[in-house]
Design a protein around this motif. Sequence first.
Motif, PDB file in Angstrom:
ATOM      1  N   GLY A  20       0.980  -1.149  -0.238  1.00 58.47           N
ATOM      2  CA  GLY A  20      -0.130   0.124  -0.150  1.00 58.47           C
ATOM      3  C   GLY A  20       0.855   1.163  -0.286  1.00 58.47           C
ATOM      4  N   ALA A  24       0.456   6.676   4.548  1.00 51.66           N
ATOM      5  CA  ALA A  24       0.796   6.251   5.379  1.00 51.66           C
ATOM      6  C   ALA A  24       1.473   5.263   4.923  1.00 51.66           C
ATOM      7  CB  ALA A  24      -0.564   5.798   5.848  1.00 51.66           C
ATOM      8  N   ASP A  43       2.247  -0.562  -4.187  1.00 58.35           N
ATOM      9  CA  ASP A  43       0.714  -0.118  -5.357  1.00 58.35           C
ATOM     10  C   ASP A  43      -0.017  -0.008  -6.484  1.00 58.35           C
ATOM     11  OD1 ASP A  43      -1.540   1.422  -5.026  1.00 58.35           O
ATOM     12  OD2 ASP A  43      -1.429   2.434  -2.923  1.00 58.35           O
ATOM     13  N   PRO A  44      -1.242  -0.557  -6.320  1.00 54.76           N
ATOM     14  CA  PRO A  44      -1.811  -1.396  -7.584  1.00 54.76           C
ATOM     15  C   PRO A  44      -2.274  -0.187  -8.363  1.00 54.76           C
ATOM     16  CG  PRO A  44      -3.115  -1.952  -6.037  1.00 54.76           C
ATOM     17  CD  PRO A  44      -1.961  -1.664  -4.993  1.00 54.76           C
ATOM     18  N   THR A  45      -2.284   1.277  -7.349  1.00 56.26           N
ATOM     19  CA  THR A  45      -3.420   2.432  -7.662  1.00 56.26           C
ATOM     20  C   THR A  45      -1.940   3.269  -8.389  1.00 56.26           C
ATOM     21  OG1 THR A  45      -5.324   1.542  -7.029  1.00 56.26           O
ATOM     22  CG2 THR A  45      -4.989   4.002  -7.653  1.00 56.26           C
ATOM     23  N   ARG A  59      -8.179  15.693  -0.540  1.00 56.22           N
ATOM     24  CA  ARG A  59      -8.279  15.772   1.091  1.00 56.22           C
ATOM     25  C   ARG A  59      -6.818  17.278   1.377  1.00 56.22           C
ATOM     26  NH1 ARG A  59      -8.784   9.591   2.649  1.00 56.22           N
ATOM     27  NH2 ARG A  59      -7.496   9.285   1.538  1.00 56.22           N
ATOM     28  N   THR A  60      -7.459  16.951   2.716  1.00 57.62           N
ATOM     29  CA  THR A  60      -6.181  18.049   3.299  1.00 57.62           C
ATOM     30  C   THR A  60      -5.494  16.696   4.699  1.00 57.62           C
ATOM     31  OG1 THR A  60      -7.086  19.089   4.810  1.00 57.62           O
ATOM     32  CG2 THR A  60      -6.864  19.753   2.366  1.00 57.62           C
ATOM     33  N   ALA A  62      -4.278  17.613   8.511  1.00 54.25           N
ATOM     34  CA  ALA A  62      -3.669  18.750   8.871  1.00 54.25           C
ATOM     35  C   ALA A  62      -2.577  18.181  10.728  1.00 54.25           C
ATOM     36  CB  ALA A  62      -4.867  19.026  10.518  1.00 54.25           C
ATOM     37  N   THR A 146      -0.412  -6.781  -3.859  1.00 47.36           N
ATOM     38  CA  THR A 146       0.292  -7.935  -3.750  1.00 47.36           C
ATOM     39  C   THR A 146      -1.310  -8.888  -3.087  1.00 47.36           C
ATOM     40  OG1 THR A 146      -0.476  -6.789  -1.340  1.00 47.36           O
ATOM     41  CG2 THR A 146       1.864  -6.877  -1.144  1.00 47.36           C
ATOM     42  N   ASP A 175      -2.225  -1.232   3.125  1.00 54.25           N
ATOM     43  CA  ASP A 175      -3.650  -1.372   1.712  1.00 54.25           C
ATOM     44  C   ASP A 175      -4.726  -0.928   2.278  1.00 54.25           C
ATOM     45  OD1 ASP A 175      -4.107  -3.739   3.653  1.00 54.25           O
ATOM     46  OD2 ASP A 175      -2.563  -4.866   2.001  1.00 54.25           O
ATOM     47  N   PRO A 180      -6.168  -6.229   1.862  1.00 56.41           N
ATOM     48  CA  PRO A 180      -6.683  -8.064   1.652  1.00 56.41           C
ATOM     49  C   PRO A 180      -4.815  -8.549   2.797  1.00 56.41           C
ATOM     50  CG  PRO A 180      -5.419  -6.453  -0.316  1.00 56.41           C
ATOM     51  CD  PRO A 180      -6.034  -5.617   0.807  1.00 56.41           C
ATOM     52  N   ALA A 302      -1.656   2.111  10.299  1.00 52.29           N
ATOM     53  CA  ALA A 302      -2.888   3.359   9.662  1.00 52.29           C
ATOM     54  C   ALA A 302      -4.370   2.382   9.546  1.00 52.29           C
ATOM     55  CB  ALA A 302      -2.417   3.724   7.968  1.00 52.29           C
ATOM     56  N   GLU A 303      -5.218   3.079   8.264  1.00 49.32           N
ATOM     57  CA  GLU A 303      -6.303   2.875   7.936  1.00 49.32           C
ATOM     58  C   GLU A 303      -6.427   1.436   8.239  1.00 49.32           C
ATOM     59  OE1 GLU A 303      -8.691   5.130   5.332  1.00 49.32           O
ATOM     60  OE2 GLU A 303      -9.042   6.357   6.864  1.00 49.32           O
ATOM     61  N   LEU A 316      -4.519  10.187  10.233  1.00 46.00           N
ATOM     62  CA  LEU A 316      -3.569  10.119   9.977  1.00 46.00           C
ATOM     63  C   LEU A 316      -2.215  10.000  10.535  1.00 46.00           C
ATOM     64  CD1 LEU A 316      -2.080   9.144   7.224  1.00 46.00           C
ATOM     65  CD2 LEU A 316      -1.509  11.366   6.692  1.00 46.00           C
ATOM     66  N   ASN A 317      -2.546  11.075  11.810  1.00 48.67           N
ATOM     67  CA  ASN A 317      -2.170  11.363  12.719  1.00 48.67           C
ATOM     68  C   ASN A 317      -1.298   9.974  13.220  1.00 48.67           C
ATOM     69  OD1 ASN A 317      -1.002  14.741  12.468  1.00 48.67           O
ATOM     70  ND2 ASN A 317      -2.954  14.482  12.370  1.00 48.67           N
TER      71      ASN A 317
HETATM   72  C1  LIG Z   1     -12.416  13.631   4.461  1.00 46.95           C
HETATM   73  C2  LIG Z   1     -11.299  13.791   4.822  1.00 46.95           C
HETATM   74  C3  LIG Z   1     -10.401  14.488   6.139  1.00 46.95           C
HETATM   75  C4  LIG Z   1      -9.344  13.443   6.332  1.00 46.95           C
HETATM   76  N1  LIG Z   1      -8.709  15.159   7.180  1.00 46.95           N
HETATM   77  C5  LIG Z   1      -7.608  14.412   8.237  1.00 46.95           C
HETATM   78  C6  LIG Z   1      -6.874  15.166   9.468  1.00 46.95           C
HETATM   79  O1  LIG Z   1      -6.840  16.556   8.498  1.00 46.95           O
HETATM   80  N2  LIG Z   1      -6.144  14.478   9.505  1.00 46.95           N
HETATM   81  C7  LIG Z   1      -6.113  13.618   9.472  1.00 46.95           C
HETATM   82  O2  LIG Z   1      -4.238  13.247  10.518  1.00 46.95           O
HETATM   83  N3  LIG Z   1      -5.976  12.192   8.903  1.00 46.95           N
HETATM   84  C8  LIG Z   1      -7.182  12.743   8.037  1.00 46.95           C
HETATM   85  N4  LIG Z   1      -8.224  11.980   7.272  1.00 46.95           N
HETATM   86  C9  LIG Z   1      -7.691  10.335   7.152  1.00 46.95           C
HETATM   87  C10 LIG Z   1      -7.082  10.046   6.301  1.00 46.95           C
HETATM   88  O3  LIG Z   1      -7.172  10.734   5.609  1.00 46.95           O
HETATM   89  C11 LIG Z   1      -6.679   8.467   6.560  1.00 46.95           C
HETATM   90  O4  LIG Z   1      -5.876   8.404   7.276  1.00 46.95           O
HETATM   91  C12 LIG Z   1      -4.979   8.039   5.308  1.00 46.95           C
HETATM   92  O5  LIG Z   1      -5.324   8.770   4.198  1.00 46.95           O
HETATM   93  C13 LIG Z   1      -5.698   6.946   4.805  1.00 46.95           C
HETATM   94  O6  LIG Z   1      -4.686   7.512   4.174  1.00 46.95           O
HETATM   95  P1  LIG Z   1      -3.770   5.357   4.290  1.00 46.95           P
HETATM   96  O7  LIG Z   1      -2.356   5.151   3.539  1.00 46.95           O
HETATM   97  O8  LIG Z   1      -3.872   4.363   5.371  1.00 46.95           O
HETATM   98  O9  LIG Z   1      -5.157   4.816   4.117  1.00 46.95           O
HETATM   99  P2  LIG Z   1      -5.065   5.176   2.457  1.00 46.95           P
HETATM  100  O10 LIG Z   1      -4.769   6.148   1.556  1.00 46.95           O
HETATM  101  O11 LIG Z   1      -6.436   3.993   1.613  1.00 46.95           O
HETATM  102  O12 LIG Z   1      -4.591   4.088   0.826  1.00 46.95           O
HETATM  103  C14 LIG Z   1      -4.336   2.291   1.320  1.00 46.95           C
HETATM  104  C15 LIG Z   1      -3.136   2.146   0.091  1.00 46.95           C
HETATM  105  O13 LIG Z   1      -3.768   0.736  -0.395  1.00 46.95           O
HETATM  106  C16 LIG Z   1      -3.558   0.345  -1.861  1.00 46.95           C
HETATM  107  N5  LIG Z   1      -3.729  -1.077  -1.941  1.00 46.95           N
HETATM  108  C17 LIG Z   1      -5.230  -1.398  -1.618  1.00 46.95           C
HETATM  109  N6  LIG Z   1      -4.965  -2.724  -2.113  1.00 46.95           N
HETATM  110  C18 LIG Z   1      -3.469  -3.102  -2.035  1.00 46.95           C
HETATM  111  C19 LIG Z   1      -2.903  -4.401  -2.395  1.00 46.95           C
HETATM  112  N7  LIG Z   1      -3.362  -5.616  -2.938  1.00 46.95           N
HETATM  113  N8  LIG Z   1      -1.611  -4.037  -2.320  1.00 46.95           N
HETATM  114  C20 LIG Z   1      -0.825  -3.456  -2.918  1.00 46.95           C
HETATM  115  N9  LIG Z   1      -1.786  -1.777  -2.224  1.00 46.95           N
HETATM  116  C21 LIG Z   1      -2.694  -1.844  -2.212  1.00 46.95           C
HETATM  117  C22 LIG Z   1      -4.575   1.816  -2.327  1.00 46.95           C
HETATM  118  O14 LIG Z   1      -4.616   1.142  -3.680  1.00 46.95           O
HETATM  119  C23 LIG Z   1      -4.643   2.334  -1.872  1.00 46.95           C
HETATM  120  O15 LIG Z   1      -3.204   3.164  -2.504  1.00 46.95           O
HETATM  121  C24 LIG Z   1      -9.469  12.588   6.731  1.00 46.95           C
HETATM  122  C25 LIG Z   1     -10.463  11.506   6.297  1.00 46.95           C
HETATM  123  C26 LIG Z   1     -10.937  12.084   5.252  1.00 46.95           C
HETATM  124  C27 LIG Z   1     -12.051  10.835   4.594  1.00 46.95           C
END
Ligand SMILES: Cc1cc2nc3c(=O)[nH]c(=O)nc-3n(C[C@H](O)[C@H](O)[C@H](O)COP(=O)(O)OP(=O)(O)OC[C@H]3O[C@@H](n4cnc5c(N)ncnc54)[C@H](O)[C@@H]3O)c2cc1C
Length: 405
Positions: A20, A24, A43-45, A59-60, A62, A146, A175, A180, A302-303, A316-317
């Motif tokens: 991913g 994060a 990352d596939p995307t 999104r932004t 902070a 993956t 991811d 997955p 992360a998520e 994200l913090n």
């Molecule tokens: C409207 C909004 C506002 C926000 N504002 C804040 C903020 O101000 N401060 C803050 O701390 N947080 C904020 N957040 C939360 C933050 O945006 C998210 O926590 C963060 O973007 C998630 O990042 P991530 O990398 O965990 O997940 P994702 O961005 O979902 O990344 C996961 C990645 O995994 C990839 N993936 C999927 N399957 C596979 C696979 N099989 N193999 C490899 N890769 C794969 C996907 O393509 C994707 O790119 C906000 C969220 C929202 C919805």
Amino acid sequence: MAVAAYLNSMKEQTDILVSGGGVAGLVAAIAFGNAGFDVICVDPTPPVTERDAEGSDLRTTAFLQPARDFLDLIGLWSSFDSYATPLTTMRIVDASSDDQITRDFVSSDISDRPFGWNLPNWLLRRQMLAHLGRLPNVQFRAGVATTSVFTRQSEARVKLSDGTTVLARLVIAADGRGSPMREAAGIDVKTTRFGQKALSFAVTHDVPHDTVSTEVHRSGGPFTLVPLPDHDGKPCSAVVWMEDGAEVTRLLALDPKEFEAEATDRSAHVAGQLRLATRRTAWPIISQIADRMSAERIALIAETAHVVPPIGAQGLNMSLGDIKVLLSLAQVKPDTLGDAEMLDAYHRKRMSPTKLRVSGITWLNRASQADQPMAQAARAMGLRALHGSGTVRKSLMKLGLGASG
Ligand SMILES: Cc1cc2nc3c(=O)[nH]c(=O)nc-3n(C[C@H](O)[C@H](O)[C@H](O)COP(=O)(O)OP(=O)(O)OC[C@H]3O[C@@H](n4cnc5c(N)ncnc54)[C@H](O)[C@@H]3O)c2cc1C
């Protein structure tokens, strides 16, 4: 013989495989690469790195004080610094009755620095890809997923969609919420659905934001304006507007002028007339927490491990908090990277604070959804009481900043 040689050539060894490359995953790849580990991130995307391109993440984020300190530590903050807008005041407006209440939480009450610094997510990806290019021990492979993972005590074998098998000492699962890798590791999640979505977009406005982030409550969820640098010579802010799903569908279908009028009204006119500076994007809102933060040779971050509604800039913090703890454990004994002792320690350190924060934000989100007059009155009373006591106010501000600790 030729077949065996071919199959061997498709096998690669690395210290860490990051599944991913969202924000994060990219931070994790940079953090571990900066510490000297060999990292492959897939990352596939392919990341979208221009604001107005199709699929860009509007999104932004902070980054709160602890997050900035961590990004500094891993050498990444200097790539963000010149684009960051400081946030010095959190203003909460309760506009659910005619008797509108406004309360300011000012960072100088508790610190000589701003609460946080705001940056667009598409720009974070652009800056991180450039930064990755300067780390020879980190590879980022866009367009590759993956597909499966098989672990044993000594390593993880991860199959990739391009046919390669990667042998890694540690898999960092970043991811996303439907991970997955988490599923392959057999880790379950608990999910809370609110029937809500968040609209995310940027606006220009007449009234300067003066580095104040403003959260306006009425019903359906908060409407939050977070400062950005000026756009076309006008003050500009990122907006997160949370509403019930059906209402978000209606708002998305409005033409820009009608939408701007409704957004200005929903913002209680705190920044004057709002004008769209980007397209509108919608994000489903849930709370989710994984049952464990780790499995054999796999760490969830992360998520993949936790999702919270976008309230108080926590999501994200918290994720940076995961990476910080994982990195510090890896640096204590680099030879034992990814072994059971290290990953159990990671689980123990992260699970309790994560549970606490996810349940706290879930509760806050329910309060901000309130549409009954009684519940709204209780919310307004709560705001007055919490702000009225200097000690409580300062403690709350410190609690909010603790997200990545
Ligand atoms: C409207 C909004 C506002 C926000 N504002 C804040 C903020 O101000 N401060 C803050 O701390 N947080 C904020 N957040 C939360 C933050 O945006 C998210 O926590 C963060 O973007 C998630 O990042 P991530 O990398 O965990 O997940 P994702 O961005 O979902 O990344 C996961 C990645 O995994 C990839 N993936 C999927 N399957 C596979 C696979 N099989 N193999 C490899 N890769 C794969 C996907 O393509 C994707 O790119 C906000 C969220 C929202 C919805």
